[in-house]
Design a protein around this motif. Structure first.
Motif, PDB file in Angstrom:
ATOM      1  N   GLN A 194      33.824  40.577  43.895  1.00  0.00           N
ATOM      2  CA  GLN A 194      34.772  40.265  42.671  1.00  0.00           C
ATOM      3  C   GLN A 194      34.219  39.602  41.556  1.00  0.00           C
ATOM      4  O   GLN A 194      34.224  39.866  40.310  1.00  0.00           O
ATOM      5  N   ALA A 195      33.522  38.608  41.896  1.00  0.00           N
ATOM      6  CA  ALA A 195      32.727  37.710  40.882  1.00  0.00           C
ATOM      7  C   ALA A 195      31.725  38.559  39.940  1.00  0.00           C
ATOM      8  O   ALA A 195      31.695  38.578  38.776  1.00  0.00           O
ATOM      9  N   GLY A 196      30.995  39.700  40.642  1.00  0.00           N
ATOM     10  CA  GLY A 196      30.196  40.678  39.874  1.00  0.00           C
ATOM     11  C   GLY A 196      31.046  41.560  39.027  1.00  0.00           C
ATOM     12  O   GLY A 196      30.836  41.773  37.785  1.00  0.00           O
ATOM     13  N   PHE A 197      32.255  42.054  39.541  1.00  0.00           N
ATOM     14  CA  PHE A 197      32.990  42.918  38.946  1.00  0.00           C
ATOM     15  C   PHE A 197      33.828  42.559  37.715  1.00  0.00           C
ATOM     16  O   PHE A 197      33.723  43.011  36.836  1.00  0.00           O
ATOM     17  N   ALA A 198      34.147  41.179  38.012  1.00  0.00           N
ATOM     18  CA  ALA A 198      34.773  40.500  36.868  1.00  0.00           C
ATOM     19  C   ALA A 198      34.004  40.111  35.599  1.00  0.00           C
ATOM     20  O   ALA A 198      34.538  39.908  34.775  1.00  0.00           O
ATOM     21  N   LEU A 199      32.661  40.490  35.997  1.00  0.00           N
ATOM     22  CA  LEU A 199      31.677  39.974  34.721  1.00  0.00           C
ATOM     23  C   LEU A 199      31.459  41.657  33.991  1.00  0.00           C
ATOM     24  O   LEU A 199      30.382  41.378  33.120  1.00  0.00           O
ATOM     25  N   GLY A 200      31.912  42.526  34.679  1.00  0.00           N
ATOM     26  CA  GLY A 200      31.568  43.801  33.822  1.00  0.00           C
ATOM     27  C   GLY A 200      30.374  44.220  34.629  1.00  0.00           C
ATOM     28  O   GLY A 200      29.689  45.290  33.888  1.00  0.00           O
ATOM     29  N   ALA A 201      29.848  44.101  35.808  1.00  0.00           N
ATOM     30  CA  ALA A 201      29.027  44.748  36.546  1.00  0.00           C
ATOM     31  C   ALA A 201      29.502  46.177  37.364  1.00  0.00           C
ATOM     32  O   ALA A 201      30.814  46.141  37.559  1.00  0.00           O
TER      33      ALA A 201
END
Lengths: 310, 268
Positions: A194-201
Motif C-alpha cells: 500500500q505504501a508503494g501504491f500510495a506514492l504512485g508506484a
C-alpha cells in the motif's frame, strides 16, 4: 508445596475450593506437562538415532574407498579401479541446469500468481493444481519426461541426454519453487505494498523494490530445498533412460547438453544392486559424496539467507 | 446536505463525491455519499467504527482497487474529472492524491531511500539530497534524523516513522493528502506533532483526515463530515453521511440529533 493463605471469600460458591486440593490438582497437571515433554524428547531421540545409525553405517563402509582416484575415475568392472567422476560431473551438470530452469520460471510463476492474478475461480483452480503437482510421484514425471523431452523433443534434446534429465527434474521441482515463492511473498505485509501504491508506484515497481527483496531469503530457501529434492531423485531419471555406465564426460558446450549422462543416485543404485560387497562399499562412498554436496547446497542457502536478511 | 453547508466563499472543490456507494463483493459498505472537499482546507471524517469513512477516503485515490471485490458506484471526482473514468490510470491518480496510513509503513530501506524512492519512480529530475532534506524539514523530522539518513526507516520511533511517511508523501508534491487515522497508533506527543505539521501543510495541500478522535477533528479541521452506520436486515453495517459542514457548526450547532449525540460523546 505450601498453600498461599487468603482471607477472601469467593463470590461464586464454585470457587470455594481447598488450597490443598488446588495444589494436588496442580501437581497432577504439572506431571502431565512433564510427561508430554518426555514423549516429545523420545520422538526426537528416535529420529536422530535412526539417522545416526545410518550415517555411521555409511561412514564405516564408505570412508575407506574415498580417495582422489575414487573421485576422478570412471566406473569400472573392477571395484578397485572404479570411480564416480562421470556420475559426479553428471549430477553437477544436471543440477546447474535444473537451477537455471526452475529459478526464473518458478519464481516468475509464483510472483505472477501471488501478485498479479486477481482472486478468481481460475486462480484457485491453478493453485490447487500446483499443490497437487507437488505431490505427484516422481516416476510419473519420469514418464512425462520420457514422452515429451526424450521422444517429442528429440531434435532438441537428442533423446536421453543431460538436457532431457534436467528438464524432467525441473518439472518435478517447479511446484515446490512456486509454492515457496508464493508463501514467501504472502508473508510480506500488505501495508508495504500500500505504501508503494500510495506514492504512485506501479505493481512491478512495488514488487521489484520492496516486496521481492524481503521475500528473497524465503524464496532462495525454497529453491535450494527443491534442488535438494532433485539431486536425490533416481526414479524419473531411470524412467527416461539415463545410462548407468558412462565412460566419458559431457563436453562443456551446448553439444554437451545433448550427451548421455548418469548421476550419483543412479550410480549408487547400480552399485548397491550388485552382489559383490566391494561395490557396496563404493556405493557407500558415493553416498558420502552426495551427502557432502547436499550439505554444501544447504550451507549456501543459509549463507545467502543471512546475507540478504541484512 | 452538502449544499446547505457550502459557504459562498469562492473556494474550489478539489474532490467531490457524487452519489458514491461502495460495495465489498455484494455487501454495501457506504451508500450514496455526496460531498465536496475544498482546496487548502483540512476536512475531517468522523463517525463510529464501520461507518465507511475510511472506505470513502480510499475511493479518492483508488486504493479500493487493491481490495479484491471492492466496487465503487457513483462519481468520485478530482477537479471535475471522474477518477474512475476508463481512461484514468489509478497509478497516476495516486501520484496526485497521496495517502498516509493508520499504521506507519516506512519501506524497509534507509530514511533517505524512503523518500528517494518516491521521487525516483515519479521521474524527479532535481537534486535528490536537497529534496530529501526539504521534505524531511517540511515534515518536521530533519533535525531528528539528519545524522542518520542511511539508517533504516524502521529504526525510528512510531511518531517519527509516521512523519517519515508524510515526508515521503509530500516529497512528490501531491495536491491532496488523504490521512487514514494517522495518529491512532501514536502517543499524545507524537500526535500533537503530526497535528501541528498538518496545520503547516494546509497552506500547500488539501488534506482529508479520518479520525476517531473528536478533539483532533475539532482542533485541526476546517470542515467536518459526520458518518453513521445502520444495520441492514442481513446484519451488515452500511455507512452513510449524516451531516457535513464547518467544523465549528458540526461541533457546536449540529443540525442532526445523531451528530449532536456523537460529538457530545453520548455514543460511538
Amino acid at each position: 508445596m505450601t498453600p498461599l493463605s487468603s482471607q477472601a471469600t469467593p463470590l461464586d460458591a464454585g470457587w470455594d475450593i481447598e488450597q490443598k486440593q488446588v495444589l494436588k490438582a496442580l501437581d497432577r497437571r504439572q506431571g502431565i506437562d512433564k510427561g508430554f515433554s518426555w514423549l516429545a524428547l523420545l520422538a526426537v531421540i528416535f529420529s536422530l538415532f535412526v539417522l545416526v545409525v545410518l550415517l555411521v553405517d555409511i561412514l564405516i563402509d564408505g570412508v575407506p574407498v574415498l580417495s582422489w582416484n575414487f573421485l576422478t575415475s570412471f566406473p569400472s568392472r573392477r571395484p578397485e579401479a572404479a570411480g564416480i567422476v562421470s556420475a559426479l560431473v553428471g549430477t553437477i551438470w544436471v543440477m546447474v541446469l535444473v537451477a537455471l530452469f526452475t529459478f526464473p520460471i518458478g519464481v516468475g510463476a509464483g510472483i505472477f500468481l501471488e501478485e498479479f492474478v486477481p482472486d478468481s475461480l481460475i486462480a484457485k483452480a491453478v493453485e490447487i493444481n500446483i499443490s497437487n503437482l507437488a505431490g505427484v510421484p516422481s516416476i510419473i514425471y519420469g514418464l512425462l519426461g520420457l514422452q515429451v523431452f526424450v521422444r517429442i523433443l528429440f531434435p532438441i534434446t537428442q533423446g536421453r541426454s543431460v538436457l532431457s534429465g534436467a528438464l524432467t527434474l525441473a518439472l518435478l521441482v517447479l511446484p515446490i519453487v512456486i509454492i515457496a515463492t508464493r508463501e514467501s511473498l504472502r508473508s510480506i505485509p500488505g501495508s508495504l505494498r500500500q505504501a508503494g501504491f500510495a506514492l504512485g508506484a506501479t505493481r512491478w515497481q512495488v514488487i521489484r523494490s520492496h516486496v521481492f527483496p524481503l521475500a528473497l531469503p524465503g524464496i532462495l530457501t525454497g529453491v535450494i530445498l527443491a534442488l535438494s529434492r532433485a539431486i536425490g531423485e533416481t526414479a524419473p531419471l531411470i524412467t527416461i533412460g539415463a545410462l548407468t555406465y558412462i565412460p566419458f564426460l559431457p563436453e562443456l558446450s551446448l553439444r554437451g547438453l545433448q550427451s548421455p549422462f548418469t548421476v550419483l543416485p543412479i550410480q549408487i543404485f547400480n552399485w548397491v544392486s550388485r552382489p559383490q560387497a566391494d561395490f557396496h562399499a563404493l556405493a557407500a562412498g558415493a553416498i558420502i559424496v552426495l551427502m557432502v554436496i547436499l550439505l554444501l547446497m544447504n550451507a549456501t542457502a543459509i549463507y545467502l539467507r543471512n546475507r540478504f536478511q541484512k | 446536505m452538502t449544499s446547505q453547508s457550502v459557504s459562498p466563499v469562492a473556494t474550489e472543490a478539489a474532490l467531490r463525491a457524487k452519489n458514491v456507494s461502495v460495495y465489498y463483493g455484494s455487501a454495501l459498505a457506504v451508500r450514496d455519499v455526496n460531498l465536496d472537499i475544498f482546496k487548502h482546507e483540512i476536512t475531517a471524517f468522523i463517525g463510529p467504527s464501520g461507518c465507511g469513512k475510511s472506505t470513502l477516503l480510499r475511493c479518492f485515490n483508488r486504493t479500493n482497487d487493491l481490495i479484491p471485490g471492492a466496487r465503487v458506484e457513483g462519481k468520485a471526482m478530482f477537479h471535475g474529472t471522474d477518477l474512475y473514468a476508463k481512461d484514468i490510470d489509478p497509478v497516476y491518480v495516486r501520484r496526485r492524491i497521496g495517502m498516509v496510513f493508520q499504521k506507519p509503513n516506512p519501506f524497509t530501506k534507509s530514511i533517505y531511500e524512503n523518500i528517494a524512492f518516491a521521487a525516483r519512480i515519479n521521474g524527479y529530475k532535481g537534486d535528490m539530497d536537497e529534496l530529501v532534506e526539504n521534505s524531511l524539514r517540511r515534515a518536521a523530522l530533519w533535525d531528528e534524523v539528519k545524522d542518520k539518513l542511511r539508517q533504516s526507516g524502521l529504526s525510528l520511533s512510531g511518531g517519527q516513522q509516521q512523519r517519515l511517511c508524510i515526508a515521503r508523501t509530500i516529497a512528490i508534491e501531491p495536491e491532496v493528502i488523504l490521512m487514514d487515522e494517522p495518529c491512532s497508533a501514536l502517543d499524545p506527543i507524537s500526535t500533537l506533532q503530526i497535528e501541528e505539521l498538518m496545520k503547516e501543510l494546509e497552506s500547500r495541500y488539501t488534506i482529508v483526515i479520518v479520525t476517531h478522535n473528536m478533539q483532533q477533528a475539532s482542533r485541526i479541521s476546517d470542515k467536518t463530515a459526520f458518518f453513521n452506520a445502520e444495520a441492514t436486515e442481513s446484519g451488515n453495517k452500511v455507512g452513510y453521511l449524516v451531516e457535513y459542514g464547518d467544523t465549528e457548526q458540526i461541533f457546536n450547532d449540529p443540525r442532526e440529533q445523531a451528530t449532536q449525540d456523537y460529538v457530545s460523546g453520548r455514543f460511538g
